[in-house]
Design a protein around this motif. Structure first.
Motif, PDB file in Angstrom:
ATOM      1  N   GLY A  31       0.819  -1.200   0.000  1.00 39.07           N
ATOM      2  CA  GLY A  31       0.000   0.000   0.000  1.00 39.07           C
ATOM      3  C   GLY A  31       0.854   1.251   0.000  1.00 39.07           C
ATOM      4  N   CYS A  32       0.657   2.097  -1.025  1.00 39.06           N
ATOM      5  CA  CYS A  32       1.346   3.382  -1.091  1.00 39.06           C
ATOM      6  C   CYS A  32       0.563   4.298  -2.007  1.00 39.06           C
ATOM      7  CB  CYS A  32       2.772   3.227  -1.613  1.00 39.06           C
ATOM      8  SG  CYS A  32       3.623   4.827  -1.772  1.00 39.06           S
ATOM      9  N   THR A  33       0.272   5.494  -1.525  1.00 39.83           N
ATOM     10  CA  THR A  33      -0.495   6.459  -2.328  1.00 39.83           C
ATOM     11  C   THR A  33       0.378   7.621  -2.794  1.00 39.83           C
ATOM     12  OG1 THR A  33      -1.129   7.736  -0.371  1.00 39.83           O
ATOM     13  CG2 THR A  33      -2.616   5.944  -1.044  1.00 39.83           C
ATOM     14  N   LEU A  34       1.684   7.540  -2.594  1.00 38.79           N
ATOM     15  CA  LEU A  34       2.523   8.713  -2.867  1.00 38.79           C
ATOM     16  C   LEU A  34       2.807   8.917  -4.350  1.00 38.79           C
ATOM     17  CD1 LEU A  34       4.976   8.620   0.168  1.00 38.79           C
ATOM     18  CD2 LEU A  34       2.821   9.847  -0.098  1.00 38.79           C
ATOM     19  N   GLY A  35       2.720   7.857  -5.140  1.00 44.09           N
ATOM     20  CA  GLY A  35       2.735   7.996  -6.592  1.00 44.09           C
ATOM     21  C   GLY A  35       3.979   8.613  -7.203  1.00 44.09           C
ATOM     22  N   CYS A  36       5.143   8.202  -6.787  1.00 51.38           N
ATOM     23  CA  CYS A  36       6.382   8.717  -7.398  1.00 51.38           C
ATOM     24  C   CYS A  36       6.471   8.227  -8.853  1.00 51.38           C
ATOM     25  CB  CYS A  36       7.606   8.211  -6.649  1.00 51.38           C
ATOM     26  SG  CYS A  36       7.574   8.462  -4.874  1.00 51.38           S
ATOM     27  N   PRO A  37       6.590   9.128  -9.823  1.00 47.31           N
ATOM     28  CA  PRO A  37       6.765   8.669 -11.206  1.00 47.31           C
ATOM     29  C   PRO A  37       8.018   7.802 -11.320  1.00 47.31           C
ATOM     30  CG  PRO A  37       6.283  11.026 -11.147  1.00 47.31           C
ATOM     31  CD  PRO A  37       6.531  10.594  -9.726  1.00 47.31           C
ATOM     32  N   GLY A  43       3.976  -2.776  -7.839  1.00 47.23           N
ATOM     33  CA  GLY A  43       3.116  -3.839  -7.328  1.00 47.23           C
ATOM     34  C   GLY A  43       2.803  -3.697  -5.852  1.00 47.23           C
ATOM     35  N   THR A  44       3.465  -2.776  -5.178  1.00 46.86           N
ATOM     36  CA  THR A  44       3.199  -2.565  -3.753  1.00 46.86           C
ATOM     37  C   THR A  44       2.192  -1.445  -3.497  1.00 46.86           C
ATOM     38  OG1 THR A  44       4.998  -0.956  -3.499  1.00 46.86           O
ATOM     39  CG2 THR A  44       5.557  -3.267  -3.136  1.00 46.86           C
ATOM     40  N   HIS A  45       1.648  -0.825  -4.545  1.00 49.43           N
ATOM     41  CA  HIS A  45       0.822   0.372  -4.329  1.00 49.43           C
ATOM     42  C   HIS A  45      -0.605   0.066  -3.862  1.00 49.43           C
ATOM     43  CE1 HIS A  45       3.477   2.979  -7.226  1.00 49.43           C
ATOM     44  NE2 HIS A  45       4.135   2.454  -6.226  1.00 49.43           N
ATOM     45  N   ALA A  46      -1.234  -0.939  -4.438  1.00 48.19           N
ATOM     46  CA  ALA A  46      -2.654  -1.186  -4.171  1.00 48.19           C
ATOM     47  C   ALA A  46      -2.891  -1.579  -2.711  1.00 48.19           C
ATOM     48  CB  ALA A  46      -3.151  -2.300  -5.089  1.00 48.19           C
ATOM     49  N   THR A  74      10.344  -1.659   4.439  1.00 49.39           N
ATOM     50  CA  THR A  74      10.267  -0.826   3.258  1.00 49.39           C
ATOM     51  C   THR A  74       8.905  -1.049   2.595  1.00 49.39           C
ATOM     52  OG1 THR A  74      11.462  -0.287   1.212  1.00 49.39           O
ATOM     53  CG2 THR A  74      11.504  -2.596   1.885  1.00 49.39           C
ATOM     54  N   GLY A  75       8.777  -0.606   1.367  1.00 46.19           N
ATOM     55  CA  GLY A  75       7.423  -0.724   0.828  1.00 46.19           C
ATOM     56  C   GLY A  75       7.393  -0.855  -0.673  1.00 46.19           C
ATOM     57  N   GLY A  76       6.084  -0.367  -1.044  1.00 44.60           N
ATOM     58  CA  GLY A  76       4.984   0.218  -0.285  1.00 44.60           C
ATOM     59  C   GLY A  76       5.439   1.354   0.628  1.00 44.60           C
ATOM     60  N   GLU A  77       4.475   1.863   1.386  1.00 38.70           N
ATOM     61  CA  GLU A  77       4.806   2.992   2.260  1.00 38.70           C
ATOM     62  C   GLU A  77       4.589   2.616   3.727  1.00 38.70           C
ATOM     63  OE1 GLU A  77       6.481   5.837   2.123  1.00 38.70           O
ATOM     64  OE2 GLU A  77       6.077   5.565   4.241  1.00 38.70           O
ATOM     65  N   PRO A  78       5.680   2.320   4.443  1.00 35.45           N
ATOM     66  CA  PRO A  78       5.536   1.892   5.839  1.00 35.45           C
ATOM     67  C   PRO A  78       4.815   2.908   6.719  1.00 35.45           C
ATOM     68  CG  PRO A  78       7.753   1.418   5.052  1.00 35.45           C
ATOM     69  CD  PRO A  78       7.086   2.229   3.977  1.00 35.45           C
ATOM     70  N   THR A 104      11.171   5.284   3.884  1.00 35.80           N
ATOM     71  CA  THR A 104       9.873   5.901   3.645  1.00 35.80           C
ATOM     72  C   THR A 104       9.945   6.835   2.442  1.00 35.80           C
ATOM     73  OG1 THR A 104       8.143   7.345   4.550  1.00 35.80           O
ATOM     74  CG2 THR A 104      10.386   7.749   5.314  1.00 35.80           C
ATOM     75  N   GLY A 105       8.805   6.969   1.761  1.00 35.92           N
ATOM     76  CA  GLY A 105       8.723   7.928   0.662  1.00 35.92           C
ATOM     77  C   GLY A 105       8.375   9.329   1.143  1.00 35.92           C
ATOM     78  N   TYR A 106       7.942   9.460   2.392  1.00 40.49           N
ATOM     79  CA  TYR A 106       7.719  10.810   2.934  1.00 40.49           C
ATOM     80  C   TYR A 106       9.057  11.505   3.092  1.00 40.49           C
ATOM     81  CZ  TYR A 106       2.872   9.607   3.895  1.00 40.49           C
ATOM     82  OH  TYR A 106       1.564   9.250   3.746  1.00 40.49           O
ATOM     83  N   ARG A 131      10.693  11.131  -1.491  1.00 45.06           N
ATOM     84  CA  ARG A 131      10.103  10.518  -2.682  1.00 45.06           C
ATOM     85  C   ARG A 131      11.206   9.982  -3.584  1.00 45.06           C
ATOM     86  NH1 ARG A 131       6.574  12.418   0.172  1.00 45.06           N
ATOM     87  NH2 ARG A 131       4.633  13.415  -0.519  1.00 45.06           N
ATOM     88  N   TYR A 132      10.860   8.977  -4.367  1.00 42.23           N
ATOM     89  CA  TYR A 132      11.776   8.529  -5.407  1.00 42.23           C
ATOM     90  C   TYR A 132      11.700   9.502  -6.572  1.00 42.23           C
ATOM     91  CZ  TYR A 132      13.756   5.785  -9.205  1.00 42.23           C
ATOM     92  OH  TYR A 132      14.511   5.376 -10.267  1.00 42.23           O
ATOM     93  N   ARG A 133      12.859   9.981  -7.009  1.00 45.25           N
ATOM     94  CA  ARG A 133      12.942  10.886  -8.175  1.00 45.25           C
ATOM     95  C   ARG A 133      13.746  10.184  -9.270  1.00 45.25           C
ATOM     96  NH1 ARG A 133      13.444  16.579  -7.304  1.00 45.25           N
ATOM     97  NH2 ARG A 133      14.205  16.526  -9.441  1.00 45.25           N
TER      98      ARG A 133
HETATM   99  S1  SF4 Z   1       8.952   4.891  -4.607  1.00 47.27           S
HETATM  100 FE1  SF4 Z   1       8.127   4.277  -2.613  1.00 47.27          FE
HETATM  101  S2  SF4 Z   1       6.980   6.091  -1.921  1.00 47.27           S
HETATM  102 FE2  SF4 Z   1       7.283   6.343  -4.115  1.00 47.27          FE
HETATM  103  S3  SF4 Z   1       5.442   5.458  -5.088  1.00 47.27           S
HETATM  104 FE3  SF4 Z   1       7.005   3.831  -4.975  1.00 47.27          FE
HETATM  105  S4  SF4 Z   1       6.553   2.721  -3.086  1.00 47.27           S
HETATM  106 FE4  SF4 Z   1       5.527   4.722  -2.957  1.00 47.27          FE
END
Ligand code: SF4
Length: 189
Positions: A31-37, A43-46, A74-78, A104-106, A131-133
């Motif tokens: 589960g992750c809603t942060l949506g980094c392009p 596969g961990t987002h839903a 890690t994640g997903g978003e812990p 974390t992506g935060y 965030r992942y850039r």
């Molecule tokens: S990189 Fe991490 S924080 Fe960003 S969308 Fe993917 S799982 Fe989420």
């Protein structure tokens, strides 16, 4: 809605060498809603995955304690399941000598505003935040991209320890499953 005391998980790897210093158990939350392009683990987002009792996750980790150096979450978003994640981290801190790393992506200013910050500082040795850039991809030192910041909440590790972590690894399980893991491994999952 996740049931209290349970963590939605994407995967559990008992022996990884590419997710932090030494051999580590790795828990990927789901589960992750942060949506980094360009996220390397979509596969961990839903909001899917397997809901596992925190007590069961702790039991698995504690059973490995004499064969691993620590645990990486890690994640997903812990931090979108931080009640359960912190409950697990508290148990690991209280019941073992294992080190703990949280990715974390935060970003750090967002983490600073979380009311659980003090508890994170107590239960986590190293926090990687941001965030992942894709445009800043570096894939080393446990950082997928150069914008990610590293906070050492204890003196257990140094930046050099993180820099020595391999970029990726291939794990072949006894049942034939193959896992490619690490920080932004180059050929996907
Ligand atoms: S990189 Fe991490 S924080 Fe960003 S969308 Fe993917 S799982 Fe989420």
């Amino acid at each position: 809605m996740t049931v209290p005391g349970r963590l939605r998980t994407h995967g559990f790897e008992p022996f990884s060498v590419a997710n932090g210093p030494g051999t580590r158990a790795v828990i990927w939350v789901q589960g992750c809603t942060l949506g980094c392009p360009g996220c390397f683990n979509p596969g961990t987002h839903a909001r899917a995955g397997e809901e596992v009792e925190v007590a069961e996750l702790y039991r698995r980790v504690a059973a490995l304690a004499d064969r691993i150096e620590g645990v990486t979450i890690t994640g997903g978003e812990p931090l979108q399941q931080r009640g359960a994640v912190l409950e697990l981290l508290r148990r690991i801190r209280a019941g073992t000598r294992l080190s703990t790393i949280l990715l974390t992506g935060y970003d750090w200013p967002e983490v600073l505003r979380m009311r659980e910050l003090d508890e994170l500082r107590r239960c986590v040795d190293v926090l990687l935040a941001g965030r992942y850039r894709q445009d800043l991809r570096i894939a080393r030192g446990l950082r997928g991209s150069a914008d990610k910041t590293v906070r050492f909440f204890s003196d257990r590790y140094t930046r050099a320890d993180l820099d020595a972590v391999p970029e990726a690894e291939v794990i072949v399980h006894p049942d034939g499953r193959v896992t490619l893991t690490g920080i932004d491994p180059p050929t996907g999952w």
